[in-house]
Design an enzyme around this catalytic site. Structure first.
Site, short mmCIF file in Angstrom:
data_model
loop_
_atom_site.label_atom_id
_atom_site.label_comp_id
_atom_site.label_asym_id
_atom_site.label_seq_id
_atom_site.Cartn_x
_atom_site.Cartn_y
_atom_site.Cartn_z
N ARG A 7 -29.88 14.45 -0.32
CA ARG A 7 -31.13 15.18 -0.13
C ARG A 7 -32.10 14.21 0.52
O ARG A 7 -32.03 12.99 0.32
CB ARG A 7 -31.69 15.65 -1.47
CG ARG A 7 -30.77 16.58 -2.25
CD ARG A 7 -31.41 16.94 -3.59
NE ARG A 7 -30.57 17.84 -4.37
CZ ARG A 7 -29.71 17.44 -5.31
NH1 ARG A 7 -29.58 16.13 -5.57
NH2 ARG A 7 -28.98 18.31 -5.98
N LYS A 17 -32.17 14.87 -8.52
CA LYS A 17 -33.15 15.68 -9.25
C LYS A 17 -33.17 15.26 -10.72
O LYS A 17 -32.14 15.01 -11.32
CB LYS A 17 -32.79 17.15 -9.14
CG LYS A 17 -32.99 17.73 -7.74
CD LYS A 17 -32.70 19.22 -7.71
CE LYS A 17 -32.99 19.81 -6.35
NZ LYS A 17 -32.73 21.25 -6.30
N HIS A 44 -31.87 18.74 5.51
CA HIS A 44 -30.93 19.29 4.53
C HIS A 44 -29.68 19.87 5.20
O HIS A 44 -28.63 19.99 4.56
CB HIS A 44 -31.62 20.38 3.70
CG HIS A 44 -31.08 20.49 2.29
ND1 HIS A 44 -31.27 19.52 1.33
CD2 HIS A 44 -30.34 21.45 1.70
CE1 HIS A 44 -30.68 19.88 0.21
NE2 HIS A 44 -30.10 21.05 0.40
N ARG A 82 -26.80 17.62 4.89
CA ARG A 82 -26.16 17.72 3.57
C ARG A 82 -25.21 18.93 3.56
O ARG A 82 -24.09 18.84 3.06
CB ARG A 82 -27.23 17.86 2.50
CG ARG A 82 -26.71 18.00 1.07
CD ARG A 82 -27.90 17.89 0.13
NE ARG A 82 -27.65 18.41 -1.21
CZ ARG A 82 -27.15 17.71 -2.22
NH1 ARG A 82 -26.80 16.45 -2.03
NH2 ARG A 82 -27.00 18.25 -3.42
N HIS A 108 -24.33 18.20 -7.85
CA HIS A 108 -24.66 19.52 -8.38
C HIS A 108 -24.35 19.58 -9.87
O HIS A 108 -23.28 19.14 -10.31
CB HIS A 108 -23.87 20.61 -7.66
CG HIS A 108 -24.39 20.94 -6.30
ND1 HIS A 108 -23.65 21.61 -5.35
CD2 HIS A 108 -25.59 20.68 -5.71
CE1 HIS A 108 -24.37 21.75 -4.25
NE2 HIS A 108 -25.54 21.20 -4.45
N TYR A 120 -20.45 26.91 -0.44
CA TYR A 120 -19.84 26.30 0.74
C TYR A 120 -18.41 26.77 1.00
O TYR A 120 -17.82 26.43 2.02
CB TYR A 120 -19.83 24.77 0.60
CG TYR A 120 -21.20 24.17 0.56
CD1 TYR A 120 -21.98 24.08 1.72
CD2 TYR A 120 -21.75 23.71 -0.63
CE1 TYR A 120 -23.24 23.54 1.68
CE2 TYR A 120 -23.03 23.16 -0.68
CZ TYR A 120 -23.76 23.08 0.48
OH TYR A 120 -25.02 22.55 0.45
#
Length: 314
Positions: free
Chosen positions: A148, A172, A244, A247, A270, A279
């Protein structure tokens, strides 16, 4: 009510390690709710006073104002989290947002670049300028590690283990993960570090930052976006491309090359496999190739028997 919201935002920042962008989004969500209460309901001075019909009216108001479903869904998620916090802190006896229905949100397929487009973008920064060496290292690292953009600007020089060619990434919620980088990114980073110049007397926030601006201080996410826009114009690539997108391209190309979904989930950082499954659309061609190469009755492998007509040639 205002004190409860301030307390919740402090909780997110201190205990949940929420980013400034996340805190800003929550603040905007609560500002919208309080504006609605003031204009349509009257001042609510205590979270315990908020009732389900009032929140249903707020949701109807958001729909009337033609807010996107994604925005409405996010605001409802913010309210649920807030009232859950209020329950824990004894500020409310129930969570009135819990029963509200979240609008169905169709998930967009991620925008990604082909390998040819990625190559074109990565080769765009000039190799005879310090800024070009930095930009090449940034683009290579974003694509090679699937970062990110906030993770990238948070990198320090000592986060890169040059012997093992891995970087320590804080995602995150400040969750740490290890991301491998390829030889092209490593080479670009080596060349950038040869010319990198930190500002004299750089503050604690900037000391050791891997990527610096022309003033010798840490780059911002917006600076990365502006830098990318410059190379999109130069290469003629899709203007919808964002940092992004690299990514997305990272995950897309891994899956298309045969990587399993769990591994890609770990590399992307994730929390849920469901997030990574967006994806899988890209692997359709690979699945079709596998089927045609492996299945005995696939068009590619099937040999018609006696009296059987072969499939018509296209």
């Amino acid at each position: 009510m205002y004190a409860a919201i301030d307390g919740f935002l402090r909780y997110l920042k201190i205990e949940r390690n929420a980013s400034e962008l996340t805190l800003k989004s929550y603040s905007e969500d609560f500002g919208s709710l309080l504006d609605y209460f003031r204009d349509r309901v009257g001042d609510i001075v205590d979270p315990a006073e908020v009732q389900i019909p009032q929140l249903r009216g707020y949701v109807a108001y958001l729909h009337e104002c033609d807010y996107a479903r994604t925005t409405i869904a996010r605001r409802l998620a913010s309210l649920r989290s807030f009232f859950r916090y209020c329950q824990r802190e004894g500020l409310a006896s129930s969570n009135p947002a819990k029963v509200l229905r979240t609008p169905r949100v169709g998930r967009k397929l991620p925008h990604f670049l082909t390998t040819e487009q990625i190559t074109k973008l990565l080769e765009a920064p000039p190799a005879n300028q310090d800024e070009g060496l930095r930009d090449r290292a940034i683009l290579e690292t974003l694509y090679s590690a699937g970062l990110r953009v906030a993770e990238l600007v948070g990198l320090n020089v000592d986060h890169w283990d040059q012997d093992a060619n891995i970087i320590r990434v804080f995602g995150k919620g400040k969750k740490e993960r290890i991301a491998p980088i390829g030889r092209f990114a490593a080479q670009a980073l080596y060349r950038w570090l040869e010319v990198r110049k930190e500002a004299p007397g750089a503050g604690p926030k900037d000391q050791g930052a891997l990527f610096l601006n022309r003033f010798g201080t840490r780059l911002t996410t917006r600076s990365i976006g502006r830098m990318l826009e410059k190379y999109l114009m130069l290469t003629g690539l899709d203007k919808l491309t964002t940092p992004h997108t690299l990514r997305h391209s990272f995950a897309t190309h891994l899956l298309d090359g045969g990587a399993d979904l769990r591994s890609v989930q770990e590399l992307l950082g994730h929390k849920s496999l469901t997030t990574t499954q967006i994806y899988t659309h890209v692997s359709t061609k690979r699945l079709k190739d596998t089927y045609e190469n492996a299945h005995p009755h696939a068009a590619k492998n099937h040999r018609p028997g006696r009296g059987e007509r072969p499939p018509a040639e296209k």
